[in-house]
Design an enzyme around this catalytic site. Structure first.
Site, short mmCIF file in Angstrom:
data_model
loop_
_atom_site.label_atom_id
_atom_site.label_comp_id
_atom_site.label_asym_id
_atom_site.label_seq_id
_atom_site.Cartn_x
_atom_site.Cartn_y
_atom_site.Cartn_z
N ASP A 181 -5.84 -2.26 6.77
CA ASP A 181 -5.03 -2.86 7.83
C ASP A 181 -4.06 -3.71 7.03
O ASP A 181 -4.44 -4.77 6.53
CB ASP A 181 -5.88 -3.73 8.75
CG ASP A 181 -5.02 -4.32 9.85
OD1 ASP A 181 -3.92 -4.83 9.54
OD2 ASP A 181 -5.43 -4.28 11.02
N HIS A 182 -2.83 -3.25 6.87
CA HIS A 182 -1.98 -3.91 5.87
C HIS A 182 -1.68 -5.36 6.22
O HIS A 182 -1.31 -6.14 5.36
CB HIS A 182 -0.72 -3.10 5.58
CG HIS A 182 0.36 -3.25 6.60
ND1 HIS A 182 0.34 -2.59 7.79
CD2 HIS A 182 1.49 -3.99 6.61
CE1 HIS A 182 1.42 -2.93 8.49
NE2 HIS A 182 2.15 -3.77 7.80
N HIS A 244 -3.83 -4.88 13.82
CA HIS A 244 -3.19 -6.10 13.29
C HIS A 244 -3.41 -7.33 14.19
O HIS A 244 -3.73 -8.41 13.70
CB HIS A 244 -1.68 -5.91 13.12
CG HIS A 244 -1.29 -4.66 12.39
ND1 HIS A 244 -2.05 -4.14 11.37
CD2 HIS A 244 -0.23 -3.83 12.54
CE1 HIS A 244 -1.45 -3.03 10.92
NE2 HIS A 244 -0.36 -2.83 11.61
C1 BG6 Z 1 2.42 -0.49 11.37
C2 BG6 Z 1 2.81 0.12 12.68
O1 BG6 Z 1 1.03 -0.55 11.26
O2 BG6 Z 1 2.96 -1.81 11.27
C3 BG6 Z 1 4.32 0.10 12.86
O3 BG6 Z 1 2.33 1.45 12.75
C4 BG6 Z 1 4.88 -1.26 12.61
O4 BG6 Z 1 4.66 0.57 14.15
C5 BG6 Z 1 4.36 -1.87 11.30
O5 BG6 Z 1 6.29 -1.17 12.56
C6 BG6 Z 1 4.78 -3.33 11.16
O6 BG6 Z 1 4.45 -3.80 9.89
P1 BG6 Z 1 5.27 -4.96 9.18
O7 BG6 Z 1 4.51 -5.25 7.94
O8 BG6 Z 1 6.64 -4.41 8.93
O9 BG6 Z 1 5.32 -6.10 10.16
#
Ligand code: BG6
Length: 494
Positions: A181-182, A244
């Site tokens: 989950d980045h 997230h």
């Molecule tokens: C991803 C989603 O997990 O996270 C995307 O699939 C989203 O839809 C993205 O745009 C947002 O990540 P960050 O790090 O750019 O806020």
């Protein structure tokens, strides 16, 4: 700290994630000396590609997306020589046997002790066959560890997630699976723990006696871009909510772990997920959760199409591109404190912020009870701005009893010389080091899905609950009402 030697297998090496995030992350780790010379990367994808073409893709990806600049010089060549390509049909085990030979040659060349990290930047439907063929093709018989790193979405609902997990677990142990989950890799999300547990300011008041509500906003200005096909099937709830948003909520709400070990931390997080008050009836979903879809709009003078006009989106789609919810954590610490979460595409600001609103002092001794003081706020800015912002009340200089809010603002991302690692860098490094703290354990994934599934089920039955909002605005009116009903407001972000 240098990571142990390993071969990285990037499945989906010609895809977007590899190009935008994974290759740049590997490069940054290398530039920072966190990867030694005892590593190799094999890019795996179906499409044929020569080594030269692949290394050219690599260079372009890094030039475009890395926080370190790359030029074609000696340093670049010594980095790029660690990369090879393998064209593979993932349903054909023979290809995996060839991959094994290629791997063994690289392990010998770079003196890598048999550690293998398989990163699946692929559609989840393929996780099962890849895992199976890795085993069948002998790829898991090396002398070091094997780890599987997988991207979200982990399933579409609890049932599909269970099936997926079963397939993976036929081959890998839970300890070998690193579910990404980045958001958990972001500096400021990791900082939540430190802000809470290392400050006498916060932990004593971190409860329902002192906190009025908590707001988590994840706004994006982008629409669905070229991902309409995926997104129309998924929607904001599954794309952002299950993972997230709930992960950030657990970091805010969890009890201090007894030790800072991965399992202790993850135990505490899963307890929060288990304490979420489930939405048992459709009526509860209707009153606690709002969903919206963007229509045509204007943003900074530019005309934006509506969601239904986007490429690969059903022109009658009822998929939500925004949702907001009032979530309750039913435990001693949080009883009665609403957690408001909201996320959406085509909002006016790209931002992730967590606002903790404190309860007021018993009365305004300066101006009397009728004049409410502004509440104290703690704002954790996650992304793209990183920092902490505190709002307190202080005397207006020169006046006798006038009080005005004062902002104490620490902007980490504005500081010269601070170049926070990208989420994928931290997570890749953790995975090679065997630290699973910031990866989601199976019980977290499953518990989050059971919570989300109830919302999705109610929405399926009641398409009329979908509200609309013009692109470039803060979502549908219902989202404001949700908070206003409780006597609060969404705090402006940034
Ligand atoms: C991803 C989603 O997990 O996270 C995307 O699939 C989203 O839809 C993205 O745009 C947002 O990540 P960050 O790090 O750019 O806020």
């Amino acid at each position: 700290l240098q990571t142990p030697g390993a071969v990285f297998f990037i499945f989906g090496a010609t895809g977007d994630l590899a190009r935008r995030k994974l290759f740049p992350a590997i490069y940054s780790l290398y530039r920072e000396g966190k990867l030694g010379e005892d590593f190799a990367v094999i890019g795996v994808a179906r499409r044929p590609r020569t080594e030269e073409e692949f290394r050219q893709d690599l260079l372009e990806s890094i030039q475009e997306f890395s926080r370190y600049k790359a030029e074609e010089n000696e340093e670049w060549s010594s980095f790029a020589q660690h990369f090879e390509y393998k064209s593979l049909d993932i349903n054909n085990v023979d290809g995996f046997r060839e991959l094994l030979q290629q791997t063994e040659v690289l392990e010998a060349k770079y003196d890598i002790p048999g550690n293998r990290l398989f990163y699946l930047a692929l559609a989840p439907e393929l996780f099962g066959s890849v895992s199976f063929n890795l085993k069948e093709g002998g790829m898991l018989g090396g002398s070091g560890w094997n780890r599987l790193v997988i991207e979200k979405p982990f399933g579409y609902d609890l049932q599909s997630a269970e099936e997926l997990n079963k397939q993976i677990r036929e081959v890998f142990e839970e300890e070998e699976v690193y579910r990404i989950d980045h958001y958990l890799g972001k500096e400021m999300v990791q900082n939540i723990e430190v802000i809470r547990f290392a400050n006498a300011f916060f932990e004593p008041v971190w409860n329902n006696k002192h906190i009025a509500n908590i707001q988590i906003t994840l706004g994006e200005t982008v629409g669905v871009e070229e991902r309409g096909g995926y997104y129309d099937h998924s929607g904001a709830l599954r794309d952002m909510g299950q993972n997230h948003m709930l992960q950030m909520l657990t970091m805010i709400a969890m009890e201090p772990p007894s030790r800072l070990l991965p399992e202790d931390i993850r135990d505490e997080k899963v307890k929060v997920l288990r304490s979420l008050r489930p939405f048992d009836t459709h009526e509860e979903v209707r009153t606690q959760v709002v969903r919206g879809q963007y229509t045509e709009g204007e943003y900074k003078g530019k005309h934006l199409p509506g969601y239904r006009q986007e490429d690969k989106v059903d022109p009658n789609s009822t998929t939500e591109t925004f949702f907001a919810a009032r979530v309750l954590v039913d435990n001693f610490r949080w009883a009665g404190v609403p957690f408001y979460i909201r996320t959406g595409k085509r909002l006016p600001v790209k931002t992730t912020e967590i606002v903790v609103e404190f309860k007021g002092v018993p009365t305004n001794v300066y101006l009397g009870q009728k004049h409410a003081l502004e509440p104290n706020l703690l704002v954790i800015r996650v992304n793209p701005m990183e920092g902490i912002y505190i709002k307190i009340n202080a005397k207006k200089p020169g006046s006798e009893s006038e009080i005005e809010p004062l902002a104490m603002d620490f902007c980490q991302s504005c500081m010269v010389g601070i170049n926070s690692p990208e989420a994928y860098e931290s997570l890749l490094q953790d995975a090679v080091q065997g630290d699973s703290t910031y990866f989601t354990r199976w019980d977290e994934v499953a518990t989050a899905w059971s919570f989300i599934d109830k919302i999705a089920a109610a929405w399926k039955e009641s398409p009329d609950t979908l509200e609309q909002y013009p692109a470039g605005t803060w979502g549908p009116e219902g989202a404001n009402k949700l908070v206003e009903q409780d006597g609060f407001q969404w705090w402006p972000v940034n």
